[in-house]
Design a protein around this motif. Structure first.
Motif, PDB file in Angstrom:
ATOM      1  N   GLY A 160      -4.498   3.087  -2.832  1.00 18.29           N
ATOM      2  CA  GLY A 160      -3.079   2.906  -2.546  1.00 18.29           C
ATOM      3  C   GLY A 160      -2.514   1.576  -2.998  1.00 18.29           C
ATOM      4  N   LYS A 161      -3.326   0.732  -3.589  1.00 20.52           N
ATOM      5  CA  LYS A 161      -2.844  -0.566  -4.052  1.00 20.52           C
ATOM      6  C   LYS A 161      -2.241  -0.431  -5.462  1.00 20.52           C
ATOM      7  CE  LYS A 161      -6.076  -3.393  -1.373  1.00 20.52           C
ATOM      8  NZ  LYS A 161      -7.133  -4.410  -1.444  1.00 20.52           N
ATOM      9  N   ILE A 162      -1.333  -1.347  -5.722  1.00 17.20           N
ATOM     10  CA  ILE A 162      -0.695  -1.395  -7.050  1.00 17.20           C
ATOM     11  C   ILE A 162      -0.956  -2.775  -7.640  1.00 17.20           C
ATOM     12  CG2 ILE A 162       1.447  -1.203  -8.370  1.00 17.20           C
ATOM     13  CD1 ILE A 162       2.585   0.499  -6.135  1.00 17.20           C
ATOM     14  N   HIS A 163      -1.509  -2.773  -8.875  1.00 16.61           N
ATOM     15  CA  HIS A 163      -1.789  -4.021  -9.592  1.00 16.61           C
ATOM     16  C   HIS A 163      -0.801  -4.112 -10.770  1.00 16.61           C
ATOM     17  CE1 HIS A 163      -5.609  -4.438  -7.389  1.00 16.61           C
ATOM     18  NE2 HIS A 163      -5.660  -3.102  -7.507  1.00 16.61           N
ATOM     19  N   ILE A 164      -0.206  -5.297 -10.901  1.00 15.39           N
ATOM     20  CA  ILE A 164       0.762  -5.498 -11.992  1.00 15.39           C
ATOM     21  C   ILE A 164       0.122  -6.323 -13.113  1.00 15.39           C
ATOM     22  CG2 ILE A 164       1.728  -7.510 -10.794  1.00 15.39           C
ATOM     23  CD1 ILE A 164       4.390  -6.906 -12.123  1.00 15.39           C
ATOM     24  N   LEU A 165       0.317  -5.844 -14.353  1.00 18.76           N
ATOM     25  CA  LEU A 165      -0.133  -6.577 -15.536  1.00 18.76           C
ATOM     26  C   LEU A 165       1.111  -7.060 -16.292  1.00 18.76           C
ATOM     27  CD1 LEU A 165      -3.023  -4.264 -16.821  1.00 18.76           C
ATOM     28  CD2 LEU A 165      -3.199  -6.273 -15.354  1.00 18.76           C
ATOM     29  N   ALA A 220       0.845  -1.199   0.000  1.00 16.24           N
ATOM     30  CA  ALA A 220       0.000   0.000   0.000  1.00 16.24           C
ATOM     31  C   ALA A 220       0.875   1.241   0.000  1.00 16.24           C
ATOM     32  CB  ALA A 220      -0.930  -0.006   1.214  1.00 16.24           C
ATOM     33  N   LEU A 221       0.483   2.208  -0.800  1.00 16.54           N
ATOM     34  CA  LEU A 221       1.188   3.481  -0.858  1.00 16.54           C
ATOM     35  C   LEU A 221       0.637   4.428   0.201  1.00 16.54           C
ATOM     36  CD1 LEU A 221       1.273   4.005  -4.738  1.00 16.54           C
ATOM     37  CD2 LEU A 221       3.237   3.542  -3.269  1.00 16.54           C
ATOM     38  N   PRO A 222       1.424   5.453   0.530  1.00 17.82           N
ATOM     39  CA  PRO A 222       0.907   6.448   1.491  1.00 17.82           C
ATOM     40  C   PRO A 222      -0.344   7.137   0.926  1.00 17.82           C
ATOM     41  CG  PRO A 222       3.266   6.675   1.181  1.00 17.82           C
ATOM     42  CD  PRO A 222       2.801   5.736   0.151  1.00 17.82           C
ATOM     43  N   PRO A 223      -1.210   7.627   1.772  1.00 17.58           N
ATOM     44  CA  PRO A 223      -2.425   8.286   1.272  1.00 17.58           C
ATOM     45  C   PRO A 223      -2.085   9.628   0.602  1.00 17.58           C
ATOM     46  CG  PRO A 223      -2.269   8.496   3.648  1.00 17.58           C
ATOM     47  CD  PRO A 223      -1.185   7.560   3.245  1.00 17.58           C
ATOM     48  N   GLY A 224      -2.961  10.050  -0.290  1.00 16.72           N
ATOM     49  CA  GLY A 224      -2.799  11.353  -0.929  1.00 16.72           C
ATOM     50  C   GLY A 224      -2.032  11.312  -2.235  1.00 16.72           C
ATOM     51  N   GLY A 243       3.852  11.553  -6.363  1.00 11.31           N
ATOM     52  CA  GLY A 243       3.779  12.850  -5.689  1.00 11.31           C
ATOM     53  C   GLY A 243       2.427  13.010  -5.002  1.00 11.31           C
ATOM     54  N   ASP A 244       2.417  13.601  -3.832  1.00 10.07           N
ATOM     55  CA  ASP A 244       1.127  13.749  -3.124  1.00 10.07           C
ATOM     56  C   ASP A 244       0.652  15.186  -3.219  1.00 10.07           C
ATOM     57  OD1 ASP A 244       2.286  15.343  -1.031  1.00 10.07           O
ATOM     58  OD2 ASP A 244       3.122  13.497  -0.199  1.00 10.07           O
ATOM     59  N   ILE A 245      -0.632  15.327  -3.041  1.00 15.40           N
ATOM     60  CA  ILE A 245      -1.227  16.672  -3.111  1.00 15.40           C
ATOM     61  C   ILE A 245      -1.853  17.063  -1.784  1.00 15.40           C
ATOM     62  CG2 ILE A 245      -1.670  16.555  -5.603  1.00 15.40           C
ATOM     63  CD1 ILE A 245      -4.559  15.856  -4.951  1.00 15.40           C
ATOM     64  N   LEU A 246      -1.537  16.270  -0.753  1.00 16.17           N
ATOM     65  CA  LEU A 246      -2.066  16.637   0.562  1.00 16.17           C
ATOM     66  C   LEU A 246      -1.401  17.925   1.035  1.00 16.17           C
ATOM     67  CD1 LEU A 246      -2.130  13.152   2.344  1.00 16.17           C
ATOM     68  CD2 LEU A 246      -4.060  14.407   1.352  1.00 16.17           C
ATOM     69  N   CYS A 247      -2.170  18.802   1.587  1.00 19.60           N
ATOM     70  CA  CYS A 247      -1.627  20.096   2.036  1.00 19.60           C
ATOM     71  C   CYS A 247      -0.610  19.885   3.144  1.00 19.60           C
ATOM     72  CB  CYS A 247      -2.796  20.988   2.516  1.00 19.60           C
ATOM     73  SG  CYS A 247      -2.275  22.647   2.975  1.00 19.60           S
ATOM     74  N   GLY A 248       0.511  20.482   2.910  1.00 18.08           N
ATOM     75  CA  GLY A 248       1.569  20.392   3.910  1.00 18.08           C
ATOM     76  C   GLY A 248       2.485  19.211   3.728  1.00 18.08           C
ATOM     77  N   ALA A 249       2.229  18.373   2.720  1.00 19.37           N
ATOM     78  CA  ALA A 249       3.099  17.209   2.515  1.00 19.37           C
ATOM     79  C   ALA A 249       4.197  17.556   1.517  1.00 19.37           C
ATOM     80  CB  ALA A 249       2.274  16.026   2.038  1.00 19.37           C
ATOM     81  N   GLY A 250       3.852  17.680   0.237  1.00 19.21           N
ATOM     82  CA  GLY A 250       4.826  18.049  -0.796  1.00 19.21           C
ATOM     83  C   GLY A 250       5.930  17.017  -0.996  1.00 19.21           C
TER      84      GLY A 250
END
Length: 936
Positions: A339-344, A33-37, A51-58
């Motif tokens: 946050g999940k990653i699926h591989i094809l 699982a990836l971090p949220p945002g 890259g995240d778009i959560l305010c204050g993360a950057g």
């Protein structure tokens, strides 16, 4: 336009969820699982970048293949756009540090570090002019010389130069409009660079490699955000724009094909020849969705992977709220909002083909199978098998034309006999011809294939195709030329066979067809005259008799040239062509069988221009001239022929073949030639026998007179010949007897016995001979008696002298020196021979102390004669030869007896007692002198 509903669906990808690495206990790993945002992402250089778009993360996150997630803070507020270059470790990001402040563009060098974080090499604000607006899209050229930023107000800012540095780049507004920019893409073709710009309402192309950047509007409709992409070279680097109704492809100067893929498009990517589209099931206008594509709904989304070349769907699956689709490590990674990653993971080519082949073949979709195999680079063996099955399918349906086209594509892999057996029927001969033609074009035909193809041409009576086939250059068609010539000849296409034989230098076949089939003897002669010497020589030996029979004059002329100074008449100048060569003229004599006139002309020409012609030439010419002479009736011509033959005999060319020439003259009763050869061979007895047979008495006497000195027995044979004649030959017998008497060739008794058989030879014939012979013998007896008496007296005198020397003392009464003739003075030297010398004269002139200097020369002569006799004592062969050839054998025996040949040799090893060496030497000298006198 292609409706995708008609496209076949396959499952060419395996779907899995990325899981965390297994723990030490080996327990099942949970999904990664990836971090949220996480809202923006890209991939390249061995990592997935988020890259995240959560305010204050950057934060900017890096996920390598080991799934060890790492990050650094790139902005104080949020990251809105990321672009990872594929060929460079350069990452370009756009984000915000403060609210209400224009976004910043940052260029990161991932290979360099600054306090543990990637090095930021450049920072500049993302704003078109002085009007703040929202950044909608970002793209960077792989050569690091161009970067384009699209804005929501319809502006495009282009940075040209080194994008990693401020000083070496220039930023300008490239495009201004009233519709939001939804997509940008650079296209590099050679040295030409284009930039595609797509808005919600139009599509434009800018040429960046030309000053002033000219542009062209490609279409009047656009697409939503993230709904455009650039294809790879398999689709000619076309710009893909996905609308809600269709997907369009564009070149820099025109619109290309389009595909009817319905549904609201959310994301479009290009991956390894596949078009990846993420869409919704419900329809919605892309215009109202521009700002809301970060959709907050949780509707199901469909991910389709299209193969545009082969027109099928390689994979289709439903996902929940897809953020983006990334390509890295040879696979596709689908990032969802949870946050999940699926591989094809794409299946290997063989597996894909096996999966779809059964279905395609069952439904007879061979074209699709072929295209699929080609696009996945299936090996030639696999493709050939598909072509074969396709051909079998068409053949069974009765489409023979289509079937043969598929079988042609199997050439080189499928055994030709498999195809040939199917089309041997006469009604399908044109299909078989097409297959065999292609087999020859690819240089895979053998002699049987060539035979079959030419038989097809001849049965179809297609002369034009036949000519085209045989006149094709060797670089285009390879076939067994000899087989082709045989087939054409058998079918009666002589002109084609001759052309092929001449073109490929099959000289034997060319001449065989010209002479045996076309009967063009003049052309065959002309062709031989153009061949190299060795081939011209061999072909004239093979076909010379046929050519001589039908074209005697021309053939004779060619043989004259071939045997004297041959140069090919074609004018080709190759190695050794300028230097004339000549064949052995004797080997071509059998060619002239039954053509004596041409043979005579040929042989006379050879003897004139080549004096060193082979002996067989002269032998044959002599035989030919003798034949002509023997059969000629005209006396004038006969005389001329006689002179020619006799001149040839006297040329001196028959010394080594004397017997052969003699036989020829005897066979043709050429009298002058026979006698000439007898004379040259010193066969004097044969000459005389020849005249005896013809009873030419005077000629017999002439022969004896000419050659009697060389061969004395001729007179004896002449006497015997005349003695056997019953005719009156007294004149000739008298002449013979006279010569026998003068030369003392026969004993008188033998003469009498010889003539006793002749009834006409009376005593008067030999009376004079006998009288003269008896008188000579009487005179010889008297001379011998006188000589005997003289020798007896001399012998008696010498014996008395020897006895006196042995029994009485020798008185030396010489008063003068025998050398200087001065008066003798003591000391002096005396010899038994009666010579006296001063001692000093003797020592000065004498070579030996025991020999008299005055008698020494004469003694040496005697000694040399004795040595010579000793050496010749064992010469038995010489004695026999002299005894045989001498007129008086008794004198020869007496001579050898006098030399001591018949004496027994006695060696004296010890001196007798009481005799000194001087006495013995003096005695020997006297014995030698006595012996010498007796001999004389």
């Amino acid at each position: 336009m292609a409706a995708y509903l008609q496209w076949r669906r396959f499952v060419f990808f395996d779907r899995e969820t990325v899981r965390e690495p297994s723990g030490p206990d080996g327990a099942g790993a949970k999904p990664f699982a990836l971090p949220p945002g996480i809202a923006v992402c890209d991939s390249g250089r061995g990592s997935l970048v988020f890259g995240d778009i959560l305010c204050g993360a950057g934060q900017i996150w890096f996920l390598p293949r080991s799934l060890q997630l790492s990050s650094f803070q790139a902005y104080k507020l949020r990251v809105t756009h990321l672009y990872q270059l594929k060929q460079h470790s350069i990452l370009v990001s756009i984000g915000e540090d403060e609210e209400g402040i224009n976004p910043l563009v940052k260029v990161w060098n991932l290979e360099k570090r600054d306090g543990g974080n990637p090095l930021c090499t450049r920072i500049f604000p993302a704003i078109p002019g002085n009007k703040p607006t929202v950044v909608s899209c970002l793209t960077v050229h792989e050569n690091l010389n161009f970067m384009a930023i699209g804005f929501a107000d319809g502006s495009v800012v282009l940075t040209k130069g080194d994008i990693t540095r401020d000083r070496h780049s220039k930023t300008q507004i490239l495009h201004e409009g009233s519709y939001p920019i939804t997509g940008l893409a650079f296209r590099q073709s050679g040295k030409t660079t284009h930039l595609f710009v797509v808005t919600t309402e139009n599509i434009q192309s800018y040429m960046l490699s030309v000053k002033d950047y000219p542009h062209l509007e490609l279409d009047t409709h656009g697409c939503g955000l993230r709904c455009s992409s650039l294809s790879d070279p398999s689709q000619d680097l076309q710009f893909i724009v996905a609308g809600n109704e269709c997907v369009y492809l564009y070149q820099p100067d025109e619109r290309g094909p389009c595909f009817a893929f319905e549904g609201q498009k959310l994301i479009v990517h290009w991956y390894r020849g596949y078009l990846i589209i993420v869409s919704k099931d419900r329809k919605a206008s892309p215009k109202s969705e521009f700002a809301g594509n970060e959709a907050q709904n949780s509707d199901k989304q469909v991910l389709n992977i299209y193969d545009l070349c082969n027109k099928f769907i390689a994979y289709s699956s439903v996902f929940d709220d897809i953020v983006d689709v990334l390509a890295e490590w040879g696979s596709l990674y689908v990032l969802t909002r949870d946050g999940k990653i699926h591989i094809l993971q794409e299946k290997d080519t063989q597996t894909k083909l096996e999966a779809c082949k059964f279905m395609l073949f069952r439904k007879n979709l061979f074209e699709m199978a072929i295209n699929l195999a080609k696009s996945h680079h299936l090996d030639s063996d696999g493709l050939s098998e598909i072509f074969r099955q396709y051909g079998d399918h068409l053949y069974n349906k009765g489409n023979h034309d289509g079937a043969i086209q598929q079988y042609i594509r199997t050439i080189g892999k499928l055994e030709p006999s498999y195809v040939i057996r199917k089309f041997l029927d006469a009604q399908r001969i044109h299909n078989l011809t097409a297959y065999l033609q292609m087999l020859h074009l690819q240089s895979l035909a053998n002699a049987d294939h060539t035979t079959l193809l030419l038989n097809c041409y001849t049965k179809l009576k297609d002369s034009s195709k036949l000519e085209e086939f045989i006149k094709t250059s060797e670089s285009e068609v390879h076939f067994d030329v000899e087989t082709a010539i045989k087939v054409l000849r058998q079918a009666g296409y002589y002109s084609h066979a001759v052309y092929l034989a001449e073109k490929h230098e099959h000289h034997e076949w060319y001449l065989k067809i010209q002479l045996e089939d076309i009967k063009n003897y003049q052309e065959a002669l002309h062709y031989i005259g153009k061949l190299p010497f060795e081939q011209a020589e061999s072909n004239m030996k093979r076909y010379g008799k046929i050519l001589m029979h039908h074209a005697p004059n021309e053939t004779t002329e060619l043989l004259k040239i071939l045997c004297t100074d041959y140069r090919p008449s074609g004018g080709s100048e190759g190695p050794g062509m300028l230097e004339g060569k000549k064949a052995n003229s004797e080997e071509f004599i059998p060619v002239f069988a039954n053509n004596s006139r041409e043979l005579k002309a040929f042989l006379e020409h050879m003897t004139e221009v080549q004096a060193d012609s082979p002996q067989g030439v002269y032998d044959t010419l002599l035989e030919l001239r003798l034949q002509n002479w023997a059969h000629e009736q005209d006396q004038q011509i006969k005389e001329k022929l006689h002179n020619e033959a006799f001149t040839l005999l006297k040329s001196g060319r028959f010394r080594t073949v004397f017997d052969k020439a003699l036989v020829l003259c005897q066979m043709h009763n050429f009298k002058d030639g026979v006698l000439y050869l007898y004379e040259q061979g010193k066969l004097f007895q044969q000459i005389m026998h020849y005249h005896m047979q013809n009873e030419q008495y005077k000629k017999v006497i002439e022969v004896c007179e000419l050659y009697g000195d060389q061969e004395a027995c001729l007179w004896e044979q002449a006497l015997s010949y005349f003695a056997r004649k019953e005719e009156n030959c007294k004149e000739y017998i008298a002449a013979v007897l006279k010569h026998i008497e003068n030369k003392n060739l026969m004993p008188p008794l033998l003469v009498v016995q010889t003539l006793a058989h002749n009834s006409t030879a009376t005593l008067s014939v030999i009376k004079d001979y006998l009288v003269n012979k008896l008188q000579k013998q009487s005179r010889q007896i008297e001379q011998d008696e006188q000589r005997i008496q003289k020798y007896r007296e001399e012998t008696m005198r010498i014996r008395l002298e020897i006895e006196e020397l042995k029994a009485s003392p020798k008185i030396f009464q010489k008063t003068k020196c025998s050398i200087c003739t001065s008066a003798l003075e003591l000391p002096s030297v005396h010899f038994l021979c009666g010579h006296s010398f001063h001692q000093h004269c003797f020592e000065s002139y004498s070579e030996s102390d025991s020999e008299c200097p005055t008698c020494m020369p004469e003694n040496r002569k005697v000694m040399d004669m004795i040595r010579a006799q000793e050496q010749k004592r064992d010469l038995h062969d010489q004695f026999q030869h002299q005894l045989k050839c001498s007129n008086d054998g008794f004198s020869v025996v007496a001579d050898y007896f006098g030399r001591g040949v018949f004496n027994k040799l006695t060696l004296i090893t010890d001196l007798p007692s009481g005799k000194t060496a001087t006495t013995i030497e003096a005695g020997l000298q006297r014995e030698l002198l006595i012996h010498t006198k007796r001999s004389t």
